[in-house]
Scaffold this active site. Structure first.
Site: not given
Ligand code: PEP
Ligand code: MG
Length: 759
Positions: A399, A495, A638, A660-662, A710
């Site tokens: 954050h 978000r 994702e 959502g690559t995270n 993203c």
């Molecule tokens: C992600 O998962 O890449 C994503 C953008 O979503 P968040 O980071 O909010 O899970």
């Molecule tokens: Mg995500």
């Protein structure tokens, strides 16, 4: 004078004919090929509301509390009814129809609002009023009234109120202009958009220009050497669709390009030469490079719109100035007190304020350095005042890191011992690029807050022309203006959970305490701030996706389920589908925005697994009255399951998917994205992750579904290279990475063009 011909107006006539008509007139009188037309003047509108005696009632009707959405909606309705129901003063009506007949009574025209309030600071204001295409004589009077009424949409009323403009003082003119039934059309930059070199760039496709402007088609790409007066480079794309006028309904529709023309070159050398001549004229008229919309009909070139482009050179100068202004501590490792990750760039010096609990936030003054274990959404107001941020915990996607980048606040995160080492009132210097905190003042203190100084250094926005859209991620509405000023092509991810987290209450707790309407309003307000800042650029907003451990820290959090592994648990669309009441409140916030005229808002569902999730989410959209066929909506990819089910997602009707690559990385590699013990195994560019993405892009391309990324990895040049090569439609990055992403995408696209030419 109710009607003024474009050929008879010039730039000084804004008060009478509005900004759009004045600039079209100016170009016409300088010999540029503008389609014939006239303006129904602002005095005509004034006379209409005065002579029909609706003026007083009209301005009373729109004098409402703009925070009261119901009153705002009623105001729009009332104003429209008053205008549409009032009779035309006979002489104005006759003048308009006579002018129409001079264009040719069988003509088909475009009817566009031309606001006289062009001096308003936000150019998007001018675009708030309506435009009608393919209008015949029978409908022209009605469409002109509708343009007048569009001065009182909810957005326009709200906007004027916020900016302190009197409703009664804003006038509107209307342009009525012959439609060009283009066989081919597109956009051109009169000079190189990055370097300002004497090179014209042109994008061209079959049919009407909307297909190119909206990105529905991959256009041909041409460069023209203006010094040598010769075509420099030609890249022919496969153009699958075109926009044409349906002769029966008069509507603009998308149709398939006949196969034989799909790979055919759109522009001849001769046409490029002629376009260059037109470009030359426009550029020399305005004295600076222009971004021009053009069309060709029956062999004649028409110019539909022209706007200035800012060159990169100016931007680099601005950047240099910025870095000198803030100073640098490069090469000065002496006196390093703590170090961590450089999470948000910039250097500054200031006084340390160690913040242990929320009630200590008051001690943070303008320009101070916040030192804390980890930020929470409640800290955002203090972060906006601060000069920099230092945290013990958190990584590049924490954050603290995300919000600092968006606010332009230099930040060093994950220092482990900052709260123990640094003490209140100590003077320190922060280097948010290298991730170090040094003793004393090695860089000038920020004279205002970090947000403003960084915003200034990132302006003005200059945008190289890329086929891949480069968008920006926004987490907090407060950062919207700054993000919009980067020149990004829209917001790829907003978000919704950040808006909920900043209330410090779980959704259930908030609704129980304040009611459903207040919850919807909180969401709408945050979303509207971003939608407004970017309008008409698209803003993709995602429904709630906070894991239960994040909600647990909020008021009402003790009611959250306790989960062994929240990352694999009750979050994203699965929770929304299980709790349809809360989900519908989220969707109602979207519906409200659509009703207010924010047609740039797109809806995004998180953490879907398969087509079933998507179909259920779609049904909920319909249940609250959002027509999925009328709105752009899509899903995050994702989870590996969703990537492997890409075909099913497309079949469920999505307009786009966003990677959502995270999460995709953590679920593909079984590496918890928040677990430092396995952080060295977290690799978003792992071949398995890249393969899932590439295969999904291929599937979506075959089905005409747009693709986007993203996740944090979108900011990595290597990822941009992979995905632009694979044909991704857009890339959405952190606010500080927009400029680099634009350059990288441009570089990759040019390589692809060169490779294609060499083959
Ligand atoms: C992600 O998962 O890449 C994503 C953008 O979503 P968040 O980071 O909010 O899970
Ligand atoms: Mg995500």
């Amino acid at each position: 004078m109710s009607v003024a011909w474009l050929s008879a107006v010039c730039a000084n006539d804004i008060d009478t004919v509005g900004g759009k008509a004045a600039s079209l007139g100016e170009l016409t009188s300088h010999g540029l090929p503008i389609p014939d037309g006239f303006a129904v003047t602002a005095p005509a509108y004034r006379r209409f509301i005065t002579e029909t005696e609706i003026a007083e009632e009209l301005f009373d009707a729109v004098d409402v509390d703009v925070e009261d959405s119901r009153a705002l909606a009623e105001a729009e309705q009332r104003a429209r009814t008053l205008i549409l129901d009032a009779p035309w003063p006979e002489d104005i009506r006759a003048d308009v129809l006579a002018a129409f007949d001079d264009l040719g009574s069988e003509s088909v025209v475009a009817v566009r609002s031309s606001a006289t309030a062009e001096d308003l600071p936000d150019a998007s204001f001018a675009g708030q009023q309506d435009t009608y295409l393919n209008v015949t004589r029978e409908d022209v009077l009605d469409r002109i009234k509708r343009c007048w009424a569009s001065l009182f949409t909810q957005r326009a009323i709200y906007y004027r109120d916020e900016q302190g403009f009197e409703h009664s003082e804003v006038d509107i003119a209307v342009v009525v202009q012959k439609m060009v039934h283009a066989e081919k059309s597109g956009v051109l930059f009169t000079s190189h958009p990055s370097t300002g070199a004497a090179e014209m760039t042109v994008e061209a496709a079959w049919g009407l220009g909307e297909a190119v402007v909206s990105g529905a088609v991959s256009p041909d790409h041409y460069t023209y050497d203006r010094d040598a007066d010769a075509v420099d480079d030609v890249t022919v794309s496969t153009k699958k669709v075109m926009h044409v006028r349906d002769t029966e309904t008069g509507e603009t529709t998308e149709t398939a390009v006949p196969e034989a023309k799909q790979d055919q070159r759109v522009l001849t050398d001769g046409e490029l030469h002629d376009l260059n001549d037109v470009g030359d004229l426009v550029e020399s008229h305005y004295g600076q490079p222009q971004d021009v919309e053009w069309a060709i009909s029956e062999g004649d070139i028409y110019l539909l719109q022209s706007r200035p482009i800012t060159t990169i050179d100016e931007e680099s100068e601005a950047r240099d100035d910025g870095s000198h202004a803030t100073g640098t501590v490069d090469g000065q490792d002496d006196g390093v007190l703590v170090d961590g990750l450089g999470a948000s760039p910039g250097t500054t010096a200031g006084t340390v304020r160690v913040v242990g609990s929320l009630d200590q936030l008051d001690k943070v003054n303008q320009g101070d350095i916040i030192v804390t274990e980890m930020t929470t959404p409640d800290m955002v107001p203090a972060m906006k005042r601060a000069g920099a941020l230092v945290t013990d915990e958190g990584g590049m996607t924490s954050h603290a890191a995300i919000v600092s980048r968006e606010l332009g606040l230099p930040a060093v995160v994950g220092c482990e011992t900052a709260t123990a080492t640094l003490t209140d009132d100590q003077l320190v210097s922060i280097d948010g690029d290298r991730g170090v905190v040094t003793d004393g003042q090695q860089a000038p203190a920020s004279d205002t807050d970090g947000q403003q100084s960084a915003a200034a250094s990132s302006a003005p926005a200059a945008k190289p022309m890329t086929a891949t859209d480069i968008k920006v991620n926004v987490s907090i509405p407060e950062a919207a203006e700054r993000a919009a000023s980067t020149g990004a092509d829209g917001v790829g991810l907003l978000r919704m959970e950040h808006m909920v987290l900043s209330t410090n209450e779980t959704p259930a707790h908030y609704v129980a305490n304040h009611g459903e309407a207040a919850f919807v309003s909180t969401l709408t307000d945050g979303m509207r701030t971003v939608a407004e800042a970017f309008y008409p650029r698209p803003v993709r907003i995602r429904t709630l996706d906070a894991p239960t451990d994040e909600f647990r820290q909020l008021e009402g959090g003790t009611d959250e389920p306790v989960e062994h592994n929240p990352m694999l648990g009750y979050r994203g669309i699965r929770r929304s589908l299980d709790e349809p009441e809360t989900f519908r409140l989220q969707l109602r916030a979207f519906r409200k925005l659509y009703e207010m005229g924010y047609d740039n808002v797109e809806l995004l569902f998180p953490l879907v697994v398969d087509g079933d999730d998507v179909r259920q989410a779609r049904a909920q959209m319909e249940a609250v009255g959002i027509d999925p066929d009328q709105r752009d909506w899509g899903v995050m990819v994702e989870t590996p399951a969703s990537a492997l089910c890409a075909e099913e997602l497309c079949d469920a009707g999505v307009d786009f998917v966003s990677f959502g690559t995270n999460d995709l990385t953590q679920y593909t590699l079984a590496v918890d994205r928040n677990n430092g013990a396995v952080a060295d195994r977290y690799d978003a560019l792992h071949p398995a992750v890249v393969r899932l993405i590439r295969e999904t892009i291929a599937t979506c391309r075959e089905r005409g579904v747009a693709t986007s990324i993203c996740g944090q990895a979108a900011s990595k040049p290597a990822m941009i290279r992979e995905l632009v090569e694979a044909g991704i439609t857009s890339v959405s990055v952190n606010v500080d990475a927009v400029h680099d992403a634009q350059q990288e995408a441009k570089r990759v696209e040019q390589h692809l063009i060169l490779d294609a030419v060499r083959e």
